[in-house]
Enzyme design. Structure first.
Site, PDB file in Angstrom:
ATOM      1  N   CYS A  43       2.106 -10.662 -73.102  1.00 18.35           N
ATOM      2  CA  CYS A  43       3.405 -10.015 -73.311  1.00 18.35           C
ATOM      3  C   CYS A  43       3.495  -9.362 -74.701  1.00 18.35           C
ATOM      4  O   CYS A  43       2.836  -8.378 -74.955  1.00 18.35           O
ATOM      5  CB  CYS A  43       4.527 -11.026 -73.079  1.00 18.35           C
ATOM      6  SG  CYS A  43       6.134 -10.264 -72.786  1.00 18.35           S
TER       7      CYS A  43
ATOM      8  N   HIS B  99       3.282 -12.742 -67.289  1.00 21.03           N
ATOM      9  CA  HIS B  99       3.207 -14.149 -67.682  1.00 21.03           C
ATOM     10  C   HIS B  99       2.368 -14.965 -66.694  1.00 21.03           C
ATOM     11  O   HIS B  99       2.897 -15.449 -65.689  1.00 21.03           O
ATOM     12  CB  HIS B  99       4.611 -14.756 -67.770  1.00 21.03           C
ATOM     13  CG  HIS B  99       5.403 -14.254 -68.926  1.00 21.03           C
ATOM     14  ND1 HIS B  99       5.620 -15.000 -70.072  1.00 21.03           N
ATOM     15  CD2 HIS B  99       6.023 -13.066 -69.142  1.00 21.03           C
ATOM     16  CE1 HIS B  99       6.340 -14.299 -70.925  1.00 21.03           C
ATOM     17  NE2 HIS B  99       6.591 -13.125 -70.389  1.00 21.03           N
TER      18      HIS B  99
ATOM     19  N   GLU C 241       1.426 -17.896 -67.031  1.00 28.16           N
ATOM     20  CA  GLU C 241       1.897 -19.289 -67.026  1.00 28.16           C
ATOM     21  C   GLU C 241       3.157 -19.453 -66.184  1.00 28.16           C
ATOM     22  O   GLU C 241       3.636 -20.568 -65.978  1.00 28.16           O
ATOM     23  CB  GLU C 241       2.161 -19.759 -68.460  1.00 28.16           C
ATOM     24  CG  GLU C 241       3.495 -19.382 -69.055  1.00 28.16           C
ATOM     25  CD  GLU C 241       3.632 -17.909 -69.403  1.00 28.16           C
ATOM     26  OE1 GLU C 241       4.752 -17.480 -69.719  1.00 28.16           O
ATOM     27  OE2 GLU C 241       2.621 -17.172 -69.360  1.00 28.16           O
TER      28      GLU C 241
END
Length: 369
Positions: free
Chosen positions: A261, A346, A348
């Site tokens: 990001c 993202h 995660e």
């Protein structure tokens, strides 16, 4: 108590106050996730912004501290269509309205989030004020000047850790790591890191040392880590001139780097590329991203308002590795002759799908190469 959202174009939305009653001016953005509102509330990338949740019912499963992505809410305001004031979930420890009050975060329930989202999509992200005060037409003219003048600044330093700390490698159940693979030492430059980035690395047998955003590259490199992670974070990437200078030094080092990001944008700026502001950004858990190496399309979790301009990426420096299937904006770069991979989305997740967790294993492979 009535509450109002006043946008910079003069549009006004009325609802009921939830959380704090203090007045705040912020950038107004929308998130399309159907679940994960607590992760949205505590994601450091929302610093300087107020989030509009497009899913109509929010708060039904309450608040569970284990799901928080940082120590406290990081956004400036929270806007929902309907608030579930009596959550039903065995894990719930609190309600949304009490959670917002505890941390002095203003919010509004009962506004037409569909109309508001369509307005933001049509006219682009706008500044707005959340207030419980009724302003006269004469007062509103001066108020709009204040709202339009607002800028998101200084947010990276606001959300970054103040001190260096280390998170030990773990098994999937959170116990001390007992895997057969050697523990890898990862240095994480925290420019607004979500907790789940650290957890994802821990579960893969990594010991993660987290550094404040203003840490000099020499300190990180002096610790001789096996790999370097540059986290997600809030705000305009170009504002972080000093951090970009340190990222240039990290780029020149021969250590594997994985950036997410804001980290992705900082690495692009450090290597001569440019970034630009998107009309209304990508925020949600259903964004399709194509991996150009495998040809596969993954559904990703995203939260950003800026993107890298691929036309400014020098071909001898990097090549596009991922792009957004919806609007063809860049979603990641692979750096030529370097063990450096950066992505805009993202992997995660939290909230969102976990399709892209394989990227953490790519990072492990880069460290083992």
């Amino acid at each position: 108590m009535d509450a109002f959202l006043i946008l910079e174009d003069g549009s006004t939305f009325q609802g009921s106050s939830i959380g704090s009653t203090r007045e705040v001016i912020s950038e107004i953005v929308f998130n399309t996730s159907m679940t994960g509102y607590l992760e949205v509330l505590t994601d450091p990338s929302y610093a300087g912004q107020a989030a509009v949740m497009t899913y109509p019912l929010i708060g039904s499963y309450g608040v569970c501290a284990e799901d928080m992505e940082s120590e406290r809410p990081q956004l400036d305001g929270f806007l929902v269509r309907e608030l579930s004031r009596m959550p039903s979930n065995f894990r719930s420890e609190n309600t949304i309205q009490n959670f917002l009050k505890k941390y002095d975060i203003p919010g509004i329930a009962g506004i037409d989030t569909r109309q508001l989202t369509k307005l933001l999509r049509d006219r682009g992200t706008m500044n707005g004020m959340i207030t419980t005060k009724r302003y006269s037409m004469e007062e509103k003219e001066a108020l709009l000047l204040r709202i339009r003048a607002y800028r998101v600044t200084g947010v990276v330093k606001r959300v970054s850790t103040r001190e260096v700390y280390t998170a030990e490698a773990q098994n999937a159940d959170g116990s001390r790591y007992t895997g057969e693979a050697a523990i890898r030492r990862v240095a994480l430059l925290d420019v607004g890191a979500k907790r789940n980035i650290i957890r994802s690395l821990q579960r893969l047998g990594c010991e993660v040392t987290v550094y404040p955003s203003d840490t000099r590259a020499e300190i990180i490199l002096g610790a001789n880590p096996d790999g370097i992670m540059i986290s997600n974070g809030p705000g305009d990437p170009k504002e972080n001139a000093e951090i970009i200078e340190e990222v240039k030094k990290l780029y020149r080092a021969e250590i594997p780097i994985f950036a997410i990001c804001l980290g992705h944008q900082l690495m692009a700026l450090a290597t001569g590329a440019d970034t630009y502001k998107l009309k209304y950004g990508h925020r949600g858990g259903n964004h399709p991203v194509k991996d150009l190496e495998s040809g596969r399309v993954y559904i990703s979790s995203q939260n950003h308002g800026y993107a890298v301009d691929t036309a400014t990426v020098r071909p001898e420096i990097a090549k596009e590795a991922f792009y957004n299937v919806n609007d063809r904006t860049n979603e990641g770069l692979r750096y030529i002759g370097k063990r450096i991979l950066t992505v805009q989305y993202h992997p995660e997740a939290c909230p969102g799908p976990r399709d892209s967790e394989y990227l953490f294993r790519r990072f492990i492979d880069m460290m083992e190469a």
